[in-house]
Design an enzyme around this catalytic site. Structure first.
Site, PDB file in Angstrom:
ATOM      1  N   ASP A  61      11.896  -1.886   4.945  1.00 55.18           N
ATOM      2  CA  ASP A  61      13.303  -1.549   4.736  1.00 55.18           C
ATOM      3  C   ASP A  61      13.569  -1.143   3.278  1.00 55.18           C
ATOM      4  O   ASP A  61      14.326  -0.207   3.002  1.00 55.18           O
ATOM      5  CB  ASP A  61      14.142  -2.785   5.104  1.00 55.18           C
ATOM      6  CG  ASP A  61      15.604  -2.491   5.286  1.00 55.18           C
ATOM      7  OD1 ASP A  61      16.047  -1.417   4.858  1.00 55.18           O
ATOM      8  OD2 ASP A  61      16.311  -3.348   5.837  1.00 55.18           O
ATOM      9  N   HIS A 118      19.629 -10.716   9.251  1.00 56.45           N
ATOM     10  CA  HIS A 118      19.295  -9.612   8.348  1.00 56.45           C
ATOM     11  C   HIS A 118      20.622  -9.184   7.717  1.00 56.45           C
ATOM     12  O   HIS A 118      21.438  -8.542   8.362  1.00 56.45           O
ATOM     13  CB  HIS A 118      18.662  -8.467   9.149  1.00 56.45           C
ATOM     14  CG  HIS A 118      18.284  -7.285   8.323  1.00 56.45           C
ATOM     15  ND1 HIS A 118      16.984  -7.041   7.928  1.00 56.45           N
ATOM     16  CD2 HIS A 118      19.015  -6.276   7.805  1.00 56.45           C
ATOM     17  CE1 HIS A 118      16.948  -5.927   7.213  1.00 56.45           C
ATOM     18  NE2 HIS A 118      18.175  -5.443   7.115  1.00 56.45           N
ATOM     19  N   HIS A 140      23.153  -7.526   4.739  1.00 52.08           N
ATOM     20  CA  HIS A 140      23.294  -6.506   3.700  1.00 52.08           C
ATOM     21  C   HIS A 140      24.405  -6.910   2.746  1.00 52.08           C
ATOM     22  O   HIS A 140      25.370  -7.559   3.133  1.00 52.08           O
ATOM     23  CB  HIS A 140      23.619  -5.150   4.334  1.00 52.08           C
ATOM     24  CG  HIS A 140      22.405  -4.443   4.853  1.00 52.08           C
ATOM     25  ND1 HIS A 140      22.406  -3.116   5.184  1.00 52.08           N
ATOM     26  CD2 HIS A 140      21.148  -4.875   5.082  1.00 52.08           C
ATOM     27  CE1 HIS A 140      21.201  -2.759   5.610  1.00 52.08           C
ATOM     28  NE2 HIS A 140      20.409  -3.812   5.562  1.00 52.08           N
ATOM     29  N   CYS A 176      21.850   1.071   1.509  1.00 53.03           N
ATOM     30  CA  CYS A 176      22.526   1.102   2.796  1.00 53.03           C
ATOM     31  C   CYS A 176      22.347   2.506   3.356  1.00 53.03           C
ATOM     32  O   CYS A 176      22.663   3.487   2.675  1.00 53.03           O
ATOM     33  CB  CYS A 176      24.000   0.780   2.638  1.00 53.03           C
ATOM     34  SG  CYS A 176      24.894   0.940   4.185  1.00 53.03           S
TER      35      CYS A 176
HETATM   36 MG    MG Z   1      18.301  -3.544   5.876  1.00 52.92          MG
END
Ligand code: MG
Length: 303
Positions: free
Chosen positions: A18, A209, A211, A242
């Site tokens: 990621d 998960h 952000h 993002c």
């Molecule tokens: Mg992520």
């Protein structure tokens, strides 16, 4: 009576997947291997190594086979890959990947943009993949993206998330992950969603998960911890933009998470000093300024 705060938490490191997947500067296989080893040496116990995707679409993941072949797999460390298609799963199986992640989105628009499939089509494929992986002895963590809101659609009805969790859970995964892909979740929502998911999934581990798009990542993590969640995806340096909003912050930073948890008496098994050195080294290598806080501080604040 309120249950006590968990004594320890596990961090699932996503920087290699990621974190770097949208970075133009391609990280060499050697550098990835060095990073994996350094993360392991600093006490990180779960490392998401790569995804298996079309290298034309995600050039950063083009060396997945080579990387998996060369990882010095250490005992006690979970090395995993993210899977988005049957072709990807076949490639992962050929590399002997022991743990995979398989996700669906709770947002129709995001599902189509991300996988070119409706939610129903994506779910059907995910269930097939989970069955195929599980029957080959691969451990599966599965989950729902945009579980707390969507950058395209705004609010996502909780029943939509719970329906997906229910279908995925029926396949007997090791873990259910709720992803705040758009960073729209708030701490209260975390608590409500986690307790409703747990009613469905019982003792199966729940992970998050998160952000930090709106700066609420840590507050959300803490709310989840109070609900008994002990597994969190984090990215070294907070790397990983993002994907929806230009300039927005993405994944919560591993070092900031370790710092807060340790300061609050929750163990992670990670040596923060070593981890900060790894982050600073990789930041220099990438020629970027990572969003993380503690790796840019000195003295008494650097803890
Ligand atoms: Mg992520």
């Amino acid at each position: 009576m309120k249950s006590p705060l968990p004594a320890k938490a596990v961090l699932h490191e996503v920087v290699l997947r990621d974190g770097i997947q949208n970075e133009k500067n391609i990280v060499s296989t050697e550098e990835k291997l060095r990073l994996i080893d350094r993360l392991a040496a600093s006490g990180v116990r779960r490392i998401e190594v790569s995804s298996f995707v079309n290298p034309k679409l995600v050039p950063q993941m083009a060396d997945a086979e080579e990387l998996w072949k060369r990882i010095d797999r250490k005992k006690g460390i979970v090395y995993s890959a993210l899977i988005l298609s049957e072709r990807g799963l076949d490639r992962a199986m050929a590399c002997g990947v022991p743990h995979v992640g398989i996700f669906v989105s709770a947002s129709e628009t995001h599902s189509r943009k991300n996988s070119n499939k409706s939610i129903d089509e994506a779910l059907k494929e995910a269930l097939t993949l989970i069955r195929k992986a599980s029957s080959s002895g691969i451990k599966v963590r599965t989950g729902v993206m945009n579980a707390f809101g969507c950058a395209y659609e705004g609010k996502i009805p909780p029943r939509q998330v719970l329906k997906l969790v229910g279908s995925l859970f029926d396949e007997g995964p090791e873990e259910i992950c709720l992803a705040d892909t758009s960073g729209l979740g708030n701490p209260r929502q975390m608590k409500e969603m986690i307790s409703r998911v747990r009613e469905l999934t019982g003792k199966t581990s729940i992970s998050l998960h998160l952000h930090n798009t709106r700066g609420q990542g840590m507050a959300n993590l803490w709310a989840a911890l109070e609900e008994g969640v002990t597994i969190f995806d984090t990215s070294l340096g907070g790397l990983g933009g993002c994907p929806f909003i230009a300039g927005a912050r993405g994944n919560i930073a591993t070092e900031d998470t370790v710092s807060m948890l340790h300061d609050a008496g929750v163990r992670t098994g990670i040596d923060l000093k070593k981890l900060i050195e790894v982050s600073q080294g990789f930041e220099k290598h990438m020629g970027l300024v990572f969003p993380a806080a503690v790796s840019h501080l000195t003295g008494a604040f650097c803890r």
